[in-house]
Structure formats: C-alpha cells, structure tokens
Design an enzyme around this catalytic site. Structure first.
Site, PDB file in Angstrom:
ATOM      1  N   LYS A  55      -6.334  -3.415 -46.110  1.00  0.00           N
ATOM      2  CA  LYS A  55      -5.962  -4.229 -44.937  1.00  0.00           C
ATOM      3  C   LYS A  55      -7.183  -4.494 -44.053  1.00  0.00           C
ATOM      4  O   LYS A  55      -7.440  -5.626 -43.652  1.00  0.00           O
ATOM      5  CB  LYS A  55      -4.863  -3.521 -44.114  1.00  0.00           C
ATOM      6  CG  LYS A  55      -3.600  -3.227 -44.890  1.00  0.00           C
ATOM      7  CD  LYS A  55      -2.549  -2.537 -44.041  1.00  0.00           C
ATOM      8  CE  LYS A  55      -2.954  -1.163 -43.533  1.00  0.00           C
ATOM      9  NZ  LYS A  55      -3.123  -0.131 -44.589  1.00  0.00           N
ATOM     10  N   ARG A 105       4.442  -0.929 -37.914  1.00  0.00           N
ATOM     11  CA  ARG A 105       4.593   0.029 -39.001  1.00  0.00           C
ATOM     12  C   ARG A 105       6.008   0.574 -39.089  1.00  0.00           C
ATOM     13  O   ARG A 105       6.308   1.339 -40.015  1.00  0.00           O
ATOM     14  CB  ARG A 105       3.661   1.212 -38.730  1.00  0.00           C
ATOM     15  CG  ARG A 105       2.442   1.258 -39.620  1.00  0.00           C
ATOM     16  CD  ARG A 105       1.595   2.382 -39.089  1.00  0.00           C
ATOM     17  NE  ARG A 105       0.671   2.916 -40.020  1.00  0.00           N
ATOM     18  CZ  ARG A 105      -0.602   2.543 -40.112  1.00  0.00           C
ATOM     19  NH1 ARG A 105      -1.056   1.558 -39.396  1.00  0.00           N
ATOM     20  NH2 ARG A 105      -1.407   3.155 -40.945  1.00  0.00           N
ATOM     21  N   ARG A 127     -14.032   6.237 -49.446  1.00  0.00           N
ATOM     22  CA  ARG A 127     -14.378   5.291 -48.376  1.00  0.00           C
ATOM     23  C   ARG A 127     -15.431   5.865 -47.417  1.00  0.00           C
ATOM     24  O   ARG A 127     -15.388   7.035 -47.060  1.00  0.00           O
ATOM     25  CB  ARG A 127     -13.120   4.944 -47.575  1.00  0.00           C
ATOM     26  CG  ARG A 127     -13.430   4.124 -46.332  1.00  0.00           C
ATOM     27  CD  ARG A 127     -12.220   3.517 -45.715  1.00  0.00           C
ATOM     28  NE  ARG A 127     -11.226   4.485 -45.320  1.00  0.00           N
ATOM     29  CZ  ARG A 127     -10.028   4.150 -44.867  1.00  0.00           C
ATOM     30  NH1 ARG A 127      -9.695   2.873 -44.773  1.00  0.00           N
ATOM     31  NH2 ARG A 127      -9.159   5.074 -44.525  1.00  0.00           N
ATOM     32  N   ARG A 165     -13.859   9.268 -42.684  1.00  0.00           N
ATOM     33  CA  ARG A 165     -12.819   9.538 -41.687  1.00  0.00           C
ATOM     34  C   ARG A 165     -12.175  10.899 -41.946  1.00  0.00           C
ATOM     35  O   ARG A 165     -11.974  11.281 -43.095  1.00  0.00           O
ATOM     36  CB  ARG A 165     -11.736   8.444 -41.765  1.00  0.00           C
ATOM     37  CG  ARG A 165     -12.074   7.232 -40.931  1.00  0.00           C
ATOM     38  CD  ARG A 165     -11.177   6.059 -41.155  1.00  0.00           C
ATOM     39  NE  ARG A 165      -9.745   6.308 -41.217  1.00  0.00           N
ATOM     40  CZ  ARG A 165      -8.832   5.346 -41.360  1.00  0.00           C
ATOM     41  NH1 ARG A 165      -9.214   4.067 -41.444  1.00  0.00           N
ATOM     42  NH2 ARG A 165      -7.551   5.623 -41.431  1.00  0.00           N
ATOM     43  N   ARG A 167      -0.295  10.772 -45.678  1.00  0.00           N
ATOM     44  CA  ARG A 167      -0.222   9.399 -45.132  1.00  0.00           C
ATOM     45  C   ARG A 167       0.532   8.486 -46.093  1.00  0.00           C
ATOM     46  O   ARG A 167       1.335   7.661 -45.658  1.00  0.00           O
ATOM     47  CB  ARG A 167      -1.638   8.843 -44.904  1.00  0.00           C
ATOM     48  CG  ARG A 167      -2.295   9.438 -43.677  1.00  0.00           C
ATOM     49  CD  ARG A 167      -3.784   9.219 -43.683  1.00  0.00           C
ATOM     50  NE  ARG A 167      -4.165   7.826 -43.680  1.00  0.00           N
ATOM     51  CZ  ARG A 167      -5.371   7.389 -44.044  1.00  0.00           C
ATOM     52  NH1 ARG A 167      -6.292   8.233 -44.451  1.00  0.00           N
ATOM     53  NH2 ARG A 167      -5.651   6.113 -43.994  1.00  0.00           N
TER      54      ARG A 167
HETATM   55  P1  AP5 Z   1      -9.562  -0.401 -46.328  1.00  0.00           P
HETATM   56  O1  AP5 Z   1      -9.747  -1.858 -46.155  1.00  0.00           O
HETATM   57  O2  AP5 Z   1     -10.289   0.512 -45.412  1.00  0.00           O
HETATM   58  O3  AP5 Z   1      -7.998  -0.050 -46.418  1.00  0.00           O
HETATM   59  P2  AP5 Z   1      -6.874  -0.050 -45.287  1.00  0.00           P
HETATM   60  O4  AP5 Z   1      -5.637  -0.612 -45.891  1.00  0.00           O
HETATM   61  O5  AP5 Z   1      -7.377  -0.686 -44.036  1.00  0.00           O
HETATM   62  O6  AP5 Z   1      -6.722   1.502 -45.136  1.00  0.00           O
HETATM   63  P3  AP5 Z   1      -6.535   2.401 -43.844  1.00  0.00           P
HETATM   64  O7  AP5 Z   1      -6.708   3.826 -44.292  1.00  0.00           O
HETATM   65  O8  AP5 Z   1      -7.425   1.983 -42.719  1.00  0.00           O
HETATM   66  O9  AP5 Z   1      -5.088   2.136 -43.505  1.00  0.00           O
HETATM   67  P4  AP5 Z   1      -4.175   3.013 -42.704  1.00  0.00           P
HETATM   68  O10 AP5 Z   1      -3.050   2.080 -42.515  1.00  0.00           O
HETATM   69  O11 AP5 Z   1      -3.800   4.328 -43.259  1.00  0.00           O
HETATM   70  O12 AP5 Z   1      -5.072   3.443 -41.464  1.00  0.00           O
HETATM   71  P5  AP5 Z   1      -5.116   2.969 -39.970  1.00  0.00           P
HETATM   72  O13 AP5 Z   1      -6.504   3.007 -39.525  1.00  0.00           O
HETATM   73  O14 AP5 Z   1      -4.305   1.734 -39.765  1.00  0.00           O
HETATM   74  O15 AP5 Z   1      -9.971  -0.063 -47.857  1.00  0.00           O
HETATM   75  C1  AP5 Z   1      -9.962   1.276 -48.344  1.00  0.00           C
HETATM   76  C2  AP5 Z   1     -11.171   1.482 -49.277  1.00  0.00           C
HETATM   77  O16 AP5 Z   1     -11.017   0.672 -50.444  1.00  0.00           O
HETATM   78  C3  AP5 Z   1     -12.526   1.080 -48.669  1.00  0.00           C
HETATM   79  O17 AP5 Z   1     -13.490   2.002 -49.076  1.00  0.00           O
HETATM   80  C4  AP5 Z   1     -12.810  -0.321 -49.250  1.00  0.00           C
HETATM   81  O18 AP5 Z   1     -14.204  -0.570 -49.393  1.00  0.00           O
HETATM   82  C5  AP5 Z   1     -12.121  -0.244 -50.601  1.00  0.00           C
HETATM   83  N1  AP5 Z   1     -11.523  -1.517 -51.032  1.00  0.00           N
HETATM   84  C6  AP5 Z   1     -10.775  -2.369 -50.256  1.00  0.00           C
HETATM   85  N2  AP5 Z   1     -10.344  -3.392 -50.982  1.00  0.00           N
HETATM   86  C7  AP5 Z   1     -10.793  -3.197 -52.258  1.00  0.00           C
HETATM   87  C8  AP5 Z   1     -10.662  -3.921 -53.482  1.00  0.00           C
HETATM   88  N3  AP5 Z   1      -9.942  -5.061 -53.551  1.00  0.00           N
HETATM   89  N4  AP5 Z   1     -11.255  -3.412 -54.596  1.00  0.00           N
HETATM   90  C9  AP5 Z   1     -11.973  -2.248 -54.539  1.00  0.00           C
HETATM   91  N5  AP5 Z   1     -12.129  -1.527 -53.396  1.00  0.00           N
HETATM   92  C10 AP5 Z   1     -11.553  -1.987 -52.274  1.00  0.00           C
HETATM   93  O19 AP5 Z   1      -4.282   4.137 -39.267  1.00  0.00           O
HETATM   94  C11 AP5 Z   1      -4.810   5.464 -39.164  1.00  0.00           C
HETATM   95  C12 AP5 Z   1      -3.806   6.324 -38.408  1.00  0.00           C
HETATM   96  O20 AP5 Z   1      -3.600   5.791 -37.071  1.00  0.00           O
HETATM   97  C13 AP5 Z   1      -2.385   6.384 -39.006  1.00  0.00           C
HETATM   98  O21 AP5 Z   1      -2.281   7.367 -40.017  1.00  0.00           O
HETATM   99  C14 AP5 Z   1      -1.551   6.732 -37.747  1.00  0.00           C
HETATM  100  O22 AP5 Z   1      -1.684   8.086 -37.413  1.00  0.00           O
HETATM  101  C15 AP5 Z   1      -2.240   5.912 -36.668  1.00  0.00           C
HETATM  102  N6  AP5 Z   1      -1.662   4.555 -36.545  1.00  0.00           N
HETATM  103  C16 AP5 Z   1      -2.284   3.373 -36.811  1.00  0.00           C
HETATM  104  N7  AP5 Z   1      -1.461   2.332 -36.599  1.00  0.00           N
HETATM  105  C17 AP5 Z   1      -0.279   2.867 -36.194  1.00  0.00           C
HETATM  106  C18 AP5 Z   1       0.983   2.299 -35.849  1.00  0.00           C
HETATM  107  N8  AP5 Z   1       1.195   0.971 -35.886  1.00  0.00           N
HETATM  108  N9  AP5 Z   1       1.984   3.152 -35.499  1.00  0.00           N
HETATM  109  C19 AP5 Z   1       1.802   4.474 -35.437  1.00  0.00           C
HETATM  110  N10 AP5 Z   1       0.623   5.079 -35.781  1.00  0.00           N
HETATM  111  C20 AP5 Z   1      -0.396   4.283 -36.150  1.00  0.00           C
END
Ligand code: AP5
Length: 220
Positions: A15, A90, A129, A162, A173
């Site tokens: 994402k 979410r 990552r 991270r 997660r």
């Molecule tokens: P990346 O693009 O970083 O993936 P992502 O989907 O953004 O993963 P996140 O871990 O950031 O998502 P998340 O939803 O768990 O975390 P968030 O920060 O929102 O890609 C991942 C890896 O793959 C990278 O190394 C990239 O280079 C590689 N890659 C990408 N695309 C690729 C491809 N096509 N081919 C090969 N490699 C590829 O949330 C973190 C925490 O915050 C949550 O756990 C929660 O505690 C809190 N939080 C956030 N939002 C909310 C909410 N709305 N409500 C409640 N709590 C929340």
C-alpha cells in the site's frame, strides 16, 4: 469534482509503495494513518505514546482516536479536492466515520483498490523491509535494495527496520487484519467501489493495474 481513493490490503501488501507512486502520478496527497502514528511517536506526542501501546503488539489503535486524527488531516486545504488514503479505514466504524467526514466536505469515496496476496509473500515482504529515517521511503533487501547498503537512494538518510516488522508481530498483524479489516472489503463491494488488484506482481505492473482500474491518466 473530488477524488478520494482508498488503498486497502493486508500488512506488507504494498500500500505504502504504491501510494507514493500514485500520489506523484495522480497529483493527490498521500495520507497514511501508520505514517502519522509513527511521526507522532517520533515526536513523543501524547497521541504517539498512546498509539505505540497498540502498534508494538500489532493491534489496531482504537477507532475514536484514529477517526479524529484522520478527520483533522483531511480537513487541511491540500485534501480539499481529494486524497489517496493508505491504511485508513481499517474497520467498518472507520469506514462510516470516513463517509461522514467526506460528506461534510461535499465529497465521497470514489474508488477502493484492494491488494490481494498470499500470506507467505506478506511475511517475506515485511521481514525484508527497510525504511528511510527521514521521509519513510520504502526498500526491500531482496525486491528493492538501495544502491548503497543502509542508505536511502533519494535523501541519503539511514535505513531502519520497523519494530513491528519482527516475525512474531508480523504474524499477529496479519491475523488481526483477517479478523478485523477484511470485513471492510464487503462494505465497499456492496457499494460497487471495490477493485481487486493482484499484489503479487512487480511494483511497476501493480501501479499500472491500479491506474487502469481507476480509469485515470497518469500526470507524468
Ligand atoms: P509496503 O509498501 O511497505 O507495504 P504496506 O502495505 O504499506 O505495509 P505496511 O506494513 O505499512 O502496512 P500496515 O497496514 O501493516 O502498516 P501501517 O503503517 O498502515 O511494502 C512492504 C515491503 O514489500 C517493502 O519492503 C516493499 O519494498 C516491498 N514491496 C512492495 N510492493 C512490492 C512488489 N510489488 N514486489 C516486491 N516487493 C514489493 O500500520 C502500522 C500500525 O499502525 C498498525 O499495525 C496499527 O497498529 C496502526 N494503524 C495504522 N492505521 C490504523 C488504522 N486505520 N486503525 C487503527 N490502527 C492503525
């Protein structure tokens, strides 16, 4: 006309990677709930301290706190004509909160891009990552390595892993995603807004599939 696009999918689906690319190509601000929490954590705000208790366990931050935070961000002038939302909503309660916020601004959700991937790919993506300290640029030791080990190609800052990308937290997660967030896809499928994208493809192919799905021309 406003243009609010949501990127949804499990942790590690890509994402953030795609939102950064689409934000440039479509000229929309990238709003990531996870990045806002991490910024608050880094600045040691009350919100950051509260969010950390949940993030470190891989759990969701409570809906009321998250909805308030996003409402404040979407209320700023740069989001008046649209935004690319990454990681929010979410839960069904957050989706309803978002509908209310946008309705007040005379907007609505225009498209929901749902990235689908297998669990083994997600674990591999998250545990490999690396993130840039200064601006959150995203790398992967295998799929998108930096030119110079440990340094961001774009701004030269240090790369770090991270805390919530440890294997045990990653599995929690993913489990929480399937329990609490996947019901969201039905919410948007019922409204004919959900577009499924095969997230197992290369970064470039996924971006192209997203642009075709929303039927928009890239600006560059
Ligand atoms: P990346 O693009 O970083 O993936 P992502 O989907 O953004 O993963 P996140 O871990 O950031 O998502 P998340 O939803 O768990 O975390 P968030 O920060 O929102 O890609 C991942 C890896 O793959 C990278 O190394 C990239 O280079 C590689 N890659 C990408 N695309 C690729 C491809 N096509 N081919 C090969 N490699 C590829 O949330 C973190 C925490 O915050 C949550 O756990 C929660 O505690 C809190 N939080 C956030 N939002 C909310 C909410 N709305 N409500 C409640 N709590 C929340």
């Amino acid at each position: 006309m406003s243009n609010y696009i949501l990127l949804v999918g499990p942790p590690g689906a890509g994402k953030g990677t795609q939102a950064k690319r689409l934000s440039k190509q479509l000229g929309l601000p990238h709003i990531s709930s996870g990045d806002i929490f991490r910024e608050n954590l880094h600045n040691e705000t009350e919100l950051g301290k509260l969010a950390q208790q949940y993030m470190s366990r891989g759990e969701l931050v409570p809906d009321d706190v998250t909805i308030r935070m996003i409402a404040e961000r979407l209320g700023r002038p740069d989001c008046a004509d649209g935004a690319l939302l990454d990681g929010f909503p979410r839960t069904p309660a957050q989706a309803e909160g978002l509908d209310e916020m946008l309705a007040k601004q005379g907007g609505r959700v225009n498209a929901v891009l749902y990235l689908k991937l297998s669990e083994p790919t997600l674990v591999r993506r998250l545990t490999g990552r690396w993130m840039c300290r200064a601006q959150g640029h995203i790398y992967h030791q295998e799929f998108k390595p930096p030119k110079e080990e440990g340094l961001c190609d774009i701004d030269g800052s240090d790369l770090y892993q991270r805390d919530d990308d440890r294997a045990d937290t990653v599995r929690n997660r993913i489990r929480i995603y399937f329990e609490q967030t996947s019901p969201l896809s039905q919410h948007y499928r019922d409204r004919n807004l959900l577009m499924e994208i095969d997230g197992e493809q290369s970064i470039e192919v996924v971006t192209q599939a997203m642009i075709s799905a929303i039927g928009q021309e890239a600006r560059s």
